[in-house]
Design a protein around this motif. Sequence first.
Motif, PDB file in Angstrom:
ATOM      1  N   ARG A  75       3.846  -0.497  13.354  1.00 14.18           N
ATOM      2  CA  ARG A  75       3.205  -1.825  13.954  1.00 14.18           C
ATOM      3  C   ARG A  75       3.034  -1.537  15.604  1.00 14.18           C
ATOM      4  NH1 ARG A  75       7.043  -4.519  10.418  1.00 14.18           N
ATOM      5  NH2 ARG A  75       6.089  -5.204   8.764  1.00 14.18           N
ATOM      6  N   GLU A  95      -9.873   3.100  -1.477  1.00 14.63           N
ATOM      7  CA  GLU A  95      -8.446   2.557  -1.296  1.00 14.63           C
ATOM      8  C   GLU A  95      -7.671   3.109  -0.493  1.00 14.63           C
ATOM      9  OE1 GLU A  95      -9.474   0.512  -5.693  1.00 14.63           O
ATOM     10  OE2 GLU A  95      -8.549   2.397  -5.476  1.00 14.63           O
ATOM     11  N   GLU A  98      -8.265   2.344   3.052  1.00 13.01           N
ATOM     12  CA  GLU A  98      -7.785   0.829   3.407  1.00 13.01           C
ATOM     13  C   GLU A  98      -6.298   0.460   3.530  1.00 13.01           C
ATOM     14  OE1 GLU A  98     -10.039  -1.198   0.427  1.00 13.01           O
ATOM     15  OE2 GLU A  98     -11.881  -1.279   1.421  1.00 13.01           O
ATOM     16  N   LEU A  99      -5.317   1.454   2.784  1.00 11.82           N
ATOM     17  CA  LEU A  99      -3.991   1.041   2.830  1.00 11.82           C
ATOM     18  C   LEU A  99      -3.392   1.628   4.182  1.00 11.82           C
ATOM     19  CD1 LEU A  99      -2.968   2.165  -0.856  1.00 11.82           C
ATOM     20  CD2 LEU A  99      -2.552   0.030   0.402  1.00 11.82           C
ATOM     21  N   SER A 101      -4.511   0.684   6.841  1.00 13.94           N
ATOM     22  CA  SER A 101      -4.264  -0.639   7.751  1.00 13.94           C
ATOM     23  C   SER A 101      -3.481  -1.886   7.346  1.00 13.94           C
ATOM     24  CB  SER A 101      -5.918  -0.984   8.137  1.00 13.94           C
ATOM     25  OG  SER A 101      -6.407  -1.659   6.825  1.00 13.94           O
ATOM     26  N   TYR A 102      -2.654  -1.388   6.359  1.00 14.14           N
ATOM     27  CA  TYR A 102      -2.032  -2.401   5.722  1.00 14.14           C
ATOM     28  C   TYR A 102      -1.076  -3.098   6.768  1.00 14.14           C
ATOM     29  CZ  TYR A 102       1.275  -4.905   2.584  1.00 14.14           C
ATOM     30  OH  TYR A 102       2.038  -5.787   1.964  1.00 14.14           O
ATOM     31  N   THR A 103      -0.336  -2.146   7.400  1.00 13.28           N
ATOM     32  CA  THR A 103       0.790  -2.640   8.419  1.00 13.28           C
ATOM     33  C   THR A 103       0.243  -3.031   9.596  1.00 13.28           C
ATOM     34  OG1 THR A 103       2.463  -1.421   7.517  1.00 13.28           O
ATOM     35  CG2 THR A 103       2.854  -2.026   9.589  1.00 13.28           C
ATOM     36  N   LYS A 106      -5.212  -4.451  10.354  1.00 17.58           N
ATOM     37  CA  LYS A 106      -5.913  -5.117   9.198  1.00 17.58           C
ATOM     38  C   LYS A 106      -7.335  -5.975   9.721  1.00 17.58           C
ATOM     39  CE  LYS A 106      -3.319  -6.463   6.001  1.00 17.58           C
ATOM     40  NZ  LYS A 106      -2.414  -7.218   5.026  1.00 17.58           N
ATOM     41  N   ARG A 109     -10.255  -3.598  10.020  1.00 20.86           N
ATOM     42  CA  ARG A 109     -10.281  -2.468   8.660  1.00 20.86           C
ATOM     43  C   ARG A 109     -11.989  -2.073   8.520  1.00 20.86           C
ATOM     44  NH1 ARG A 109      -7.945  -4.602   3.386  1.00 20.86           N
ATOM     45  NH2 ARG A 109      -6.053  -3.851   4.342  1.00 20.86           N
ATOM     46  N   ARG A 146      -6.656   8.232   6.921  1.00 20.14           N
ATOM     47  CA  ARG A 146      -5.630   6.986   6.611  1.00 20.14           C
ATOM     48  C   ARG A 146      -4.874   6.664   7.745  1.00 20.14           C
ATOM     49  NH1 ARG A 146      -1.766   7.790   1.601  1.00 20.14           N
ATOM     50  NH2 ARG A 146      -1.065   9.239   3.085  1.00 20.14           N
ATOM     51  N   GLY A 150      -4.983   2.955  10.875  1.00 22.30           N
ATOM     52  CA  GLY A 150      -3.974   1.898  11.681  1.00 22.30           C
ATOM     53  C   GLY A 150      -4.089   2.001  13.246  1.00 22.30           C
TER      54      GLY A 150
END
Length: 233
Positions: A75, A95, A98-99, A101-103, A106, A109, A146, A150
């Motif tokens: 973070r 997919e 996109e994961l 940017s999960y933490t 987002k 994205r 990936r 982030g």
Amino acid sequence: MLSVRDLVSGYGGVPVLRGISLDVGPGEVVAVLGANGVGKTTLNATISGLVRATAGEIVFDGERIDGLAAPQIVRRGLVHVPEGRKIFPNLSVRENLELGSYTRAKPNRARNLERVFETFPRLRERAAQFAGTLSGGEQQMLAIGRGLMGEPKLLILDEPSLGLSPLLVDELFRLIAEIAKGGLAVMLVEQNVVQSLELADRAYVLENGAVTMSGAARDLAANPELEKAYLGM
């Protein structure tokens, strides 16, 4: 951006890192070089919060982070692309991205996905394809993409050239250089000494869990001790 001081860590009470100190400045590419088993992956895992340090300190972007959990560190903008890619083979390329940017990041994205596709056009072509069906080079691009999703302030790349053909290694290093040109700080942890030193601003050499050489990349490339130890000259 990153300051590591007198770092000690390991597994089951057995130390692997023995008092490592290093720095990565904003916008720098710093190479961390060494053979298998010298502690490179343990260093990455400790900085990223996956392994707990037993001594020393890690300061990232002005804040001490040793002791924080891995999601808390992500973070704050420190993103680690692990050795072996660690993609999700049964999810699509999109997919997987996109994961990333999960933490963190987002809300951005869609914008970041477009940037990754611009950097790695082959991922756009294969966006709907299962990640496990990609070639090794494409999987490495996916792992880095990936990480970029982030919006990292510092990107740690752990052995990105591992298992790739010389042609793909050349392409991968060219892409890493393009990413770094945008001002992103990169810590490149590699066994590939020659190309890493061509790309990096500065470098550290690890042996037996300790830094044995450090300095400007061009100076280390010309150092006869490095040539003797790693280049067989």
